[in-house]
Design an enzyme around this catalytic site. Sequence first.
Site, PDB file in Angstrom:
ATOM      1  N   HIS A  72     -40.957   2.373 -10.351  1.00 33.50           N
ATOM      2  CA  HIS A  72     -40.865   3.052 -11.638  1.00 33.50           C
ATOM      3  C   HIS A  72     -40.008   4.297 -11.390  1.00 33.50           C
ATOM      4  CE1 HIS A  72     -44.943   1.241 -11.652  1.00 33.50           C
ATOM      5  NE2 HIS A  72     -44.808   1.092 -12.943  1.00 33.50           N
ATOM      6  N   ASP A 110     -41.794   7.063  -9.635  1.00 32.31           N
ATOM      7  CA  ASP A 110     -42.204   6.848  -8.235  1.00 32.31           C
ATOM      8  C   ASP A 110     -41.157   7.429  -7.301  1.00 32.31           C
ATOM      9  OD1 ASP A 110     -44.162   5.178  -9.323  1.00 32.31           O
ATOM     10  OD2 ASP A 110     -42.978   3.365  -8.964  1.00 32.31           O
TER      11      ASP A 110
END
Length: 440
Positions: free
Chosen positions: A101, A104
Site C-alpha cells: 500500500h 506501507d
Amino acid sequence: MSEFFKNIPEIKFEGKDSKNPFAFKYYDPEKVIMGKKMKEHLPFAMAWWHNLCATGVDMFGAGSADKSFGAQPGTMEHAKAKVDAGVEFMKKLGIEYYCFHDVDLVPEDPTDINVTNARLDEISDYILEKTKGTNIKCLWGTANMFGNPRFMNGAGSTNSVDVYSFAAAQVKKAIDITIKLGGRGYVFWGGREGYETLLNTDMKFEQENIAQLMRMAVNYGRSKGFMGDFYIEPKPKEPMKHQYDFDAATAIGFLKQYGLDKDFKMNIEANHATLAGHTFQHELRVSAMNGMLGSVDANQGDMLLGWDTDEFPFNVYDATLAMYEVLKGGGLTGGFNFDSKNRRPSNTPEDMFHAFILGMDTFALGLIKAAEMIEDGRIDNFVKEKYSSFSNTELGKKIRNNTATLEELAAHACDIKKPNDPGSGRQEYLESVMNNILFS
Ligand SMILES: [Mn+2]
C-alpha cells in the site's frame, strides 16, 4: 548495506527428510510439475505491511516485535531501512515479488499530500536502485483508503467530494508507483466501502460512486500504458459491518453491472473466503469459471475465531484444493501474496523466516498433491461421468446447445413416466481418494 538478518542463511531446498529449520522441505523452485517450474506456478510475494511494518499491535496491547531495522519509525531513514531489510529478506528466501500500500512504503505527511507524493517518488527510486540486478519486482500495488480518519465514511463510497478526490489522488499516485516498479496488477480492497447502518446510507449512490472511481482508475492506468489487471479483493465484513465486495460472486456481479469486467479480475484471500461462509476453493472456483482468476492472498483464518486472523497457511488440505482450482483454471495472472502475519508471540527475525518457509512449503505441497490428483484422474473422471447424460443422449445435447423446448422435455418425462436414479454422489469415496493421494 548493513545485514539485518545476519544469523539467517539463504534458504535452500533440502527435501522432506531435512530437519534444518532454515531449509525448504517441499518448495523446490526448479522442480518441474505438469510442464512448468514450481517457481512459475507459485510466484510468491511478500506483503510489505505485515512483514516489514506490523509489530504485533492488537486491540489489547502494544507491539511485541521490533521492526525498526535500526532507524526511527516514521522517518524516511526508516522507510529506506525497510527497503534494505525487505530486499535482503526476499533474496534469502528466493521470493521475486512484493505487494504494497502507498503508506506501507513511506510515512504519510499529516498536512500535505504533495509531501507524501514526493516521498513516494523518492522511495520508489530507492527500491529500483536496491533491486537492480535482481529478479525482485512488484506483484501489485494499492492505496490504503481505510486507515486515515478521512475515510471514516468510505473512500469511493464517501459522502464528501473532497475525500473522494483524496481517494482519487491516492489511487493515481499508487498506480504511477505500481507501473514504475513493474507491477503485474493493481488492487482495490474496499476497506471502508460498506456500511454500519442503512439508516444513514444511500447504498445505490455509494456503489455507483465506487464504480466511477474504478472506471477513472482504469482509464488513467491504460492512458499510462498499464497492461496489467485490476483486481477486487472481496471481503464480507470487517472493518465495516457489511462490505460491498462481500464475496467473489457479488464482486463479479458488480463489475459486470458497471462494465468493468474486462479490466478487473479477483484477488482471492483465503481468510476472507471463510469470513464469507465459503471455502477458499469455492471462491477460486467462482473466479475461475467467470474467467476472473487473478491473484491470491495466501493465508488462512481460524475456524474458532470470527475475525480476520491472517495466519500463515498451514492447512495442506486447503492449499491442495486451492492449487487444484488454480491448475485447472490455467494459473494466475498475479501471484501468491502472503497477506499473513506472525502470531504476536512469534516476535523474532527468525520467526519471520519460519513463517515464510511454512507458507511456501504448504503451497508447494498443495501444488504437488493437486497435480497428482489431476494426473491420477479418479476425481475428474467421476465428475465427467456424473454429467454424462448431457453428452451421451440426444436430449441432453439439445439442452446444452440451447435447442430443446420445455414441451419436448415434458413429453420425454411423460414418456418415461419415472426418471432413472441419478446415481450416487460418492463424496466419501472421493474424499478417501484425496487422502490416498495426500498421504502416499
Ligand atoms: Mn485478511
